[in-house]
Design a protein around this motif. Structure first.
Motif, PDB file in Angstrom:
ATOM      1  N   LEU A  50     -65.386 -55.399 -20.328  1.00 54.06           N
ATOM      2  CA  LEU A  50     -66.313 -56.400 -19.790  1.00 54.06           C
ATOM      3  C   LEU A  50     -66.106 -56.608 -18.295  1.00 54.06           C
ATOM      4  CD1 LEU A  50     -66.325 -59.131 -22.602  1.00 54.06           C
ATOM      5  CD2 LEU A  50     -68.162 -57.563 -22.006  1.00 54.06           C
ATOM      6  N   TYR A  98     -71.027 -52.880 -26.336  1.00 54.95           N
ATOM      7  CA  TYR A  98     -70.933 -53.122 -24.898  1.00 54.95           C
ATOM      8  C   TYR A  98     -71.487 -51.925 -24.112  1.00 54.95           C
ATOM      9  CZ  TYR A  98     -67.848 -57.132 -25.800  1.00 54.95           C
ATOM     10  OH  TYR A  98     -67.326 -58.330 -26.210  1.00 54.95           O
ATOM     11  N   SER A 108     -73.517 -56.491 -20.610  1.00 51.21           N
ATOM     12  CA  SER A 108     -72.850 -56.330 -21.903  1.00 51.21           C
ATOM     13  C   SER A 108     -73.582 -57.032 -23.031  1.00 51.21           C
ATOM     14  CB  SER A 108     -71.414 -56.873 -21.813  1.00 51.21           C
ATOM     15  OG  SER A 108     -71.428 -58.255 -21.459  1.00 51.21           O
TER      16      SER A 108
END
Length: 313
Positions: A50, A98, A108
């Protein structure tokens, strides 16, 4: 007995100059734990992915740029973990989500429909995909390396421990773990049973030099027929964003008026250039009179031959 163990440990610490620690701890960003990694511990890997996505410039990159980052950065993170640990499938599915969302929308989070199924995206380029690694199959292939190690018995402390404490002289090809065995060994045995047809007399048949994770990955995955337009799309002189656009055209994945009309977004499906036929991807780029005239004019200007539409399709 405990005081003797403590005394020996203190002497070892004194001689070596080491400091006594406790489990779990982190080494090179990886949590080291004697038991199975939990989803919470694997969240470190998901958080790293992320963080990478937030640093990539999100939607400012083209599809080709995002594809390069997914292939060489995001998949590299979980590949590194997969070479060390057995990762729970739930975590791998989250990582796939993701990567999928970032490829199609630059973030994401899921915020728009994906233009091509992820199964096709994860196919090799010669089979009409984009060559992205499917994390579940890659994790199985990485576990397959542990299976091969137990077959070949290299000079490894882990292999010696498994053979002496768990297998205890039983033939590895027919070995089945007992109910009290840990999750790690049971998972390795499941992969061993899955990949059993690829072994002959304990040797990896795909390569006489030994097992390779990428070879195991291609053995496990579902294979498709090679496509004829592979070289047209992935030409070395073509820019990445142009390759991706041509790939979408050949996969008939563009949001042309034919698709928009079926979803009630457009009033008609006529071609916006010639207005005489339904606007499909094939028609827009290969059959439209206006497009053909434009391509012929550009080809004449730069003095290159133009292949026929039937030869391309």
């Amino acid at each position: 007995m405990e005081w003797l163990v403590r005394q020996v440990k203190d002497e070892v610490l004194k001689v070596s100059g080491c400091v006594e620690g406790a489990m779990p701890f982190r080494y090179l960003g990886i949590p080291i734990n004697p038991s199975k990694l939990s989803k919470k511990e694997c969240q470190i890997m998901a958080d790293n992915i992320l963080d990478k996505i937030r640093c990539f410039g999100t939607r400012k990159l083209s599809y080709g740029g995002r594809l390069s980052l997914v292939n060489f950065v995001l998949t590299g993170l979980y590949s590194y973990w997969a070479n060390i640990f057995l990762i729970p499938n739930g975590v791998l599915r989250k990582i796939d989500a993701y990567c999928r969302n970032y490829l199609w929308d630059g973030s994401s989070d899921y915020s728009r429909a994906h233009m091509v199924k992820w199964e096709w995206v994860c196919s090799p380029k010669r089979e009409g995909g984009l060559g992205v690694k499917y994390s579940l199959d890659w994790n199985v292939a990485a576990i397959g390396k542990l299976v091969w190690w137990i077959y070949t018995k290299p000079d490894s402390l882990w292999v010696k421990r498994v053979n002496q404490i768990c297998i205890k002289g039983v033939d590895w090809a027919s070995y089945q773990p007992k109910t009290h065995m840990g999750w790690n060994l049971k998972t390795i045995c499941k992969v061993k049973d899955l990949m059993q047809p690829s072994y002959s007399m304990g040797q990896w048949t795909a390569n006489p030099k030994g097992y390779r994770i990428h070879e195991g990955y291609h053995w496990i995955r579902t294979k498709q027929q090679p496509i004829g337009w592979y070289k047209l799309v992935w030409h070395s002189r073509c820019l990445p964003k142009h390759r991706f656009l041509i790939w979408l055209i050949m996969r008939n994945a563009l949001n042309v008026k034919d698709k928009l009309f079926r979803h009630g977004i457009c009033l008609d499906d006529l071609c916006c250039l010639c207005g005489t036929a339904s606007e499909t991807g094939v028609h827009l780029f290969h059959q439209c009179v206006y497009s053909q005239g434009l391509v012929a004019g550009m080809a004449s200007f730069i003095h290159i031959p133009v292949p026929s539409a039937n030869a391309i399709i």
